[in-house]
Each structure stands twice: as C-alpha cells, then as structure tokens.
Design a protein around this motif. Structure first.
Motif, PDB file in Angstrom:
ATOM      1  N   ARG A  79      -7.871 -37.524  45.534  1.00 46.74           N
ATOM      2  CA  ARG A  79      -7.612 -37.907  46.597  1.00 46.74           C
ATOM      3  C   ARG A  79      -7.816 -36.842  47.737  1.00 46.74           C
ATOM      4  O   ARG A  79      -7.522 -35.765  47.650  1.00 46.74           O
ATOM      5  N   ILE A  80      -8.275 -37.586  48.895  1.00 48.97           N
ATOM      6  CA  ILE A  80      -8.601 -36.475  49.939  1.00 48.97           C
ATOM      7  C   ILE A  80      -7.243 -37.072  51.121  1.00 48.97           C
ATOM      8  O   ILE A  80      -7.111 -38.069  51.308  1.00 48.97           O
ATOM      9  N   ASP A  81      -6.814 -36.185  51.538  1.00 44.19           N
ATOM     10  CA  ASP A  81      -5.579 -36.266  52.424  1.00 44.19           C
ATOM     11  C   ASP A  81      -6.210 -35.892  53.747  1.00 44.19           C
ATOM     12  O   ASP A  81      -7.023 -35.130  54.120  1.00 44.19           O
ATOM     13  N   PRO A  82      -5.927 -36.785  54.837  1.00 44.68           N
ATOM     14  CA  PRO A  82      -6.245 -36.726  56.178  1.00 44.68           C
ATOM     15  C   PRO A  82      -6.076 -35.020  56.956  1.00 44.68           C
ATOM     16  O   PRO A  82      -6.829 -34.916  57.719  1.00 44.68           O
ATOM     17  N   GLY A  83      -5.392 -34.511  56.365  1.00 44.67           N
ATOM     18  CA  GLY A  83      -5.069 -33.215  57.070  1.00 44.67           C
ATOM     19  C   GLY A  83      -4.726 -32.116  55.962  1.00 44.67           C
ATOM     20  O   GLY A  83      -4.130 -32.518  54.878  1.00 44.67           O
ATOM     21  N   ALA A  84      -4.471 -30.940  56.394  1.00 46.09           N
ATOM     22  CA  ALA A  84      -4.267 -29.834  55.335  1.00 46.09           C
ATOM     23  C   ALA A  84      -2.615 -29.488  55.167  1.00 46.09           C
ATOM     24  O   ALA A  84      -2.396 -29.311  54.250  1.00 46.09           O
ATOM     25  N   ARG A  85      -1.933 -30.120  56.260  1.00 47.19           N
ATOM     26  CA  ARG A  85      -0.558 -29.695  56.065  1.00 47.19           C
ATOM     27  C   ARG A  85       0.159 -30.400  54.909  1.00 47.19           C
ATOM     28  O   ARG A  85       1.053 -29.997  54.227  1.00 47.19           O
TER      29      ARG A  85
END
Length: 171
Positions: free
Chosen positions: A72-78
């Motif tokens: 899964r790729i999350d839209p941000g690093a946070r």
C-alpha cells in the motif's frame, strides 16, 4: 499452490497494479509464513484498512493474472512515520509476497517495479518512507539493496516492537 521458481516466463510477467474489487477474492487467499503473520496482519484487515485511509493506494503484485503479493502506498509520510518531510513524500506499508513465492527474489523485483510505478504515477514524489521491525533482517537487507537508508529515527508504535525508519530518495 506451490510456485515453480524455475519457470522463468512466469517470473518475467511480474507487474504491479492498483487493487480493484475483482481482485479481492484472490488477494484474500494470499498467505505469509507463520512467523510473519504478526508483522503483516491478515489480508482481510489490510483491505478493510484501505477504506479508512483517504488517498491511499492498495497495490497487487501480479504474476500473470494472479496476485502473489500486496503493498500500500500512503499519500503522505506522516501516516507511516508520524512526521512530515521537507520534500514531497509518500509512505509504503504492508509489502509482502505470498509464502509460496518467497525466497526467489520476487520481493526485490516487486520493489523495483513499485519504485518505477511510483515514478510514473506520482512524478512529484521525491521520497518514499517506511518502517521495518528492528529484528526483520531479511526485509532490512532487501530495502538496503534497493537504495533505502536509515535516518536514525525509531518508531515505537509497531505491533512487533521498535522499528527503523527507512528513506528512499526518488528521481
């Protein structure tokens, strides 16, 4: 189902694709080795979690028409690290290959495909971040070979204890 690791033509058809509902049933059949279950979690939970993360992108690692892994790729690093970065960053979560396909370099190849896909679909992203359990030596080796580096930070909220923060600069 046991993978025929000598079947080069099957391995050459490796690709990554966004998860669509028709893939769910096949994805639910993916398994990891018993020692990896706490790290990865259940596939049903991973798919359900996607609905709680606006903008995240579930991806299938495919060999031909069959899924053999997931990430899964999350839209941000946070969401992965608990902090932001100066450059545009995305998070990587839950990368795994089905137990029948482990040990033959599929994870390394899938990671290369993941990075190439990310560059095409998100060209403004400059950094990919992830966390790895401190004691997951195999994953640490794979990520390091792919150009990920540790930034020295630790994440202490993992299911299996302390985790290392790894970063990969993108072109």
């Amino acid at each position: 189902m046991t993978a025929d690791h000598s079947n080069r033509s099957a391995a050459e058809t490796l690709r990554v694709v966004p998860v669509q509902p028709p893939l769910h049933r096949a994805l639910l059949r993916l398994r990891v080795r018993p020692a990896q279950r706490d790290r990865v979690g259940a596939m049903a939970d991973l798919l359900a979690d996607v609905t709680q993360c606006p903008g995240c992108e579930p991806m299938a690692i495919m060999c031909g028409d069959a899924p053999i892994g997931y990430y899964r790729i999350d839209p941000g690093a946070r969401s992965v690290t608990g902090r932001d970065f100066a450059q545009p960053a995305r998070g990587l979560r839950s990368l795994f290959v089905d137990e029948h396909w482990q040990g033959c370099g599929i994870g390394t190849r899938a990671l290369a495909l993941l990075l190439a896909d990310l560059a095409v679909r998100h060209p403004s992203t400059r950094l990919l971040v992830l966390t790895v359990d401190d004691d997951n030596a195999a994953a640490l080796r794979m990520y390091r070979r792919a150009g990920f580096v540790e930034d020295g930070a630790r994440y202490h909220g993992g299911r299996c204890g302390s985790q290392r923060l790894l970063l990969r600069a993108l072109p």
